[in-house]
Design an enzyme around this catalytic site. Structure first.
Site, mmCIF file in Angstrom:
data_model
loop_
_atom_site.group_PDB
_atom_site.id
_atom_site.type_symbol
_atom_site.label_atom_id
_atom_site.label_comp_id
_atom_site.label_asym_id
_atom_site.label_seq_id
_atom_site.Cartn_x
_atom_site.Cartn_y
_atom_site.Cartn_z
ATOM 1 N N TYR A 138 0.819 -1.216 0.000
ATOM 2 C CA TYR A 138 0.000 0.000 0.000
ATOM 3 C C TYR A 138 0.851 1.263 0.000
ATOM 4 O O TYR A 138 0.450 2.286 -0.536
ATOM 5 C CB TYR A 138 -0.888 0.032 1.252
ATOM 6 C CG TYR A 138 -2.248 -0.588 1.072
ATOM 7 C CD1 TYR A 138 -2.382 -1.882 0.590
ATOM 8 C CD2 TYR A 138 -3.395 0.122 1.404
ATOM 9 C CE1 TYR A 138 -3.636 -2.448 0.452
ATOM 10 C CE2 TYR A 138 -4.650 -0.445 1.260
ATOM 11 C CZ TYR A 138 -4.761 -1.733 0.788
ATOM 12 O OH TYR A 138 -6.002 -2.294 0.655
ATOM 13 N N LYS A 188 2.674 -15.412 2.463
ATOM 14 C CA LYS A 188 2.852 -16.111 1.181
ATOM 15 C C LYS A 188 4.334 -16.395 1.034
ATOM 16 O O LYS A 188 4.991 -15.994 0.068
ATOM 17 C CB LYS A 188 2.309 -15.229 0.038
ATOM 18 C CG LYS A 188 2.268 -15.912 -1.325
ATOM 19 C CD LYS A 188 1.194 -16.977 -1.454
ATOM 20 C CE LYS A 188 1.291 -17.662 -2.811
ATOM 21 N NZ LYS A 188 0.383 -18.826 -2.918
ATOM 22 N N ASP A 220 -3.537 -18.091 0.321
ATOM 23 C CA ASP A 220 -4.565 -18.738 -0.516
ATOM 24 C C ASP A 220 -5.308 -19.807 0.279
ATOM 25 O O ASP A 220 -6.535 -19.916 0.220
ATOM 26 C CB ASP A 220 -3.949 -19.306 -1.815
ATOM 27 C CG ASP A 220 -2.691 -20.137 -1.580
ATOM 28 O OD1 ASP A 220 -2.164 -20.141 -0.443
ATOM 29 O OD2 ASP A 220 -2.230 -20.787 -2.540
ATOM 30 N N ASP A 244 -6.649 -6.715 4.001
ATOM 31 C CA ASP A 244 -7.753 -6.033 3.315
ATOM 32 C C ASP A 244 -8.698 -7.064 2.715
ATOM 33 O O ASP A 244 -9.917 -7.003 2.902
ATOM 34 C CB ASP A 244 -7.177 -5.136 2.216
ATOM 35 C CG ASP A 244 -8.255 -4.408 1.432
ATOM 36 O OD1 ASP A 244 -9.192 -3.892 2.075
ATOM 37 O OD2 ASP A 244 -8.165 -4.372 0.189
ATOM 38 N N ASP A 248 -12.639 -8.568 4.309
ATOM 39 C CA ASP A 248 -13.915 -8.501 3.577
ATOM 40 C C ASP A 248 -14.546 -9.890 3.512
ATOM 41 O O ASP A 248 -15.753 -10.056 3.685
ATOM 42 C CB ASP A 248 -13.709 -7.990 2.136
ATOM 43 C CG ASP A 248 -13.977 -6.487 2.012
ATOM 44 O OD1 ASP A 248 -13.725 -5.769 3.000
ATOM 45 O OD2 ASP A 248 -14.433 -6.061 0.937
HETATM 46 C C1 IPM Z 1 -10.545 -0.843 3.821
HETATM 47 C C2 IPM Z 1 -10.735 -0.229 2.460
HETATM 48 C C3 IPM Z 1 -9.555 0.674 2.159
HETATM 49 C C4 IPM Z 1 -8.311 -0.183 2.145
HETATM 50 C C5 IPM Z 1 -9.675 1.486 0.868
HETATM 51 C C6 IPM Z 1 -10.949 2.290 0.823
HETATM 52 C C7 IPM Z 1 -8.482 2.380 0.671
HETATM 53 O O1 IPM Z 1 -10.916 -1.213 1.503
HETATM 54 O O2 IPM Z 1 -10.462 -0.093 4.805
HETATM 55 O O3 IPM Z 1 -10.470 -2.063 3.899
HETATM 56 O O4 IPM Z 1 -7.984 -0.796 1.124
HETATM 57 O O5 IPM Z 1 -7.648 -0.254 3.183
HETATM 58 MG MG MG Z 2 -11.042 -3.169 2.293
#
Ligand code: IPM
Ligand code: MG
Length: 353
Positions: A138, A188, A220, A244, A248
């Site tokens: 990042y 990884k 993975d 990240d 999710d």
């Molecule tokens: C998160 C989001 C952010 C990230 C984006 C919006 C920059 O996806 O907080 O997970 O990738 O960290």
């Molecule tokens: Mg995110």
């Protein structure tokens, strides 16, 4: 208790408004809460040309904690990278050294049917993902898109130094220590040197936590195990990019991304608290968004920055009662049942608070 409130874009202002109502109740009951509002993301670009203006930085630096809604919207997608709303989020994390991102994924029993996974797979799920937030690909340099031998080349750099790995490892081991004592570090290392170092350093830090059971998993496989048998996990620690993606995925195990709060902490437990979902431009201004992730973020703020475990529990218990009573926003309602709007969900939480 100085709190900077950065509502941001899309549904941000609506969900933050409900969380602020919760803070106002806590203040009325005696907590010395002071709120100050500022701009971040697209609304900040509109007002000042920058997604993380200096005034917001001053406000956030002076505060003990930051409550954030969400940033971004389609109208900003064509802006140069430096002006994109997401840059505001990355900048505040970096500038305030908020390296430790805690993303719990808890399944409320009442919502077990909202998950896309079978009840037995997710019932009782309680995972904490500890994501490193200020390093990795990042922020790594060099980065860019440039011409090489007559064609465009895009590149980024995945980089961690051992101090960065060590400090997030300590956060994760301490978290595991307070929970079921199990930590899974995700990397990884079969391909990436950067994550070989990650594994080596986490293994070294483990010597200081003999009571925690450490395991390692390739990313993975971790993605696969999270949907196969998620209850094998207690605490997961991983880098910025993998965290990240996996967070999710983990959020969806719980039925709705609209339920999950997060904390991003520095070395001194100063923190930024935000729902893990985005700005949902399609829902904005329609009183449809679920404010519970933001309200639960206030609970995390009380726990981690202000050491007010009672206040944190009080908020979490009200949310549980609301869910038990059957009140649902659209994202967590079972088909055909009635749902309520953002404000009415806030009302329900306040009534139980
Ligand atoms: C998160 C989001 C952010 C990230 C984006 C919006 C920059 O996806 O907080 O997970 O990738 O960290
Ligand atoms: Mg995110």
């Amino acid at each position: 208790m100085k709190i900077a409130v950065l509502a941001g874009d899309g549904i941000g202002p609506e969900i933050v408004a409900q969380a602020v109502r919760v803070l106002n109740v806590l203040r009325a009951d005696g907590l010395p809460i002071e709120l100050e509002h500022g701009l971040i993301g697209g609304c900040a670009v509109d007002a000042t040309g920058e997604p993380y203006p200096e005034a917001t930085h001053q406000l956030a630096s002076a505060a003990d904690a930051v409550l954030l809604g969400a940033v971004g919207g389609p109208q900003y997608d064509l802006l140069p990278r430096q002006q994109r709303p997401e840059r505001g989020l990355l900048a505040i994390r970096k500038e305030l050294s908020l390296f430790a991102n805690l993303r719990p994924a808890i399944l409320y029993p009442e919502l077990a049917n909202a998950s896309s996974l079978k009840y037995d797979v997710v019932a009782g799920l309680d995972i904490m993902i500890v994501r490193e937030l200020t390093g990795d690909i990042y922020f790594g340099e060099p980065r860019g898109i440039e011409m090489r031998d007559g064609q465009r080349v895009g590149y980024n750099t995945m980089v961690y130094n051992e101090a960065e790995i060590r400090r997030i490892a300590h956060v994760a081991f301490r978290a595991a220590n307070k929970r079921q004592g199990k930590l899974c570090s995700v990397d990884k290392m079969n391909v990436l040197e950067c994550t070989q170092l990650w594994r080596d350093v986490v293994t070294e830090v483990a010597k200081e936590y003999p009571q925690v059971m450490l395991s390692h998993m390739l990313v993975d496989n971790a993605a696969m195990q999270l949907v196969r048998y998620p209850k094998q996990f207690d605490v997961i620690v991983t880098g910025n990019m993998f965290g990240d993606i996996l967070s999710d995925e983990a959020s969806m195990l719980t039925g709705s991304i609209g339920m999950l709060p997060s904390a991003s902490l520095d070395e001194n437990n100063k923190g930024l608290y935000e729902p893990i979902h985005g700005s949902a431009p399609d829902l904005a201004g329609r009183d449809l968004a679920n404010p519970l992730a933001t309200i639960l973020s206030v609970a995390m703020m009380m726990r981690y920055t202000f050491n007010q475990e009672d206040a944190a529990r009080r908020i979490e218990d009200s949310v549980k009662k609301v869910l038990r009573s059957g009140v649902r926003t659209k994202d967590i309602v079972e088909s055909n049942a009635k749902s309520v709007g953002t404000k009415a969900m806030g009302d329900a939480v306040l009534a139980n608070l």
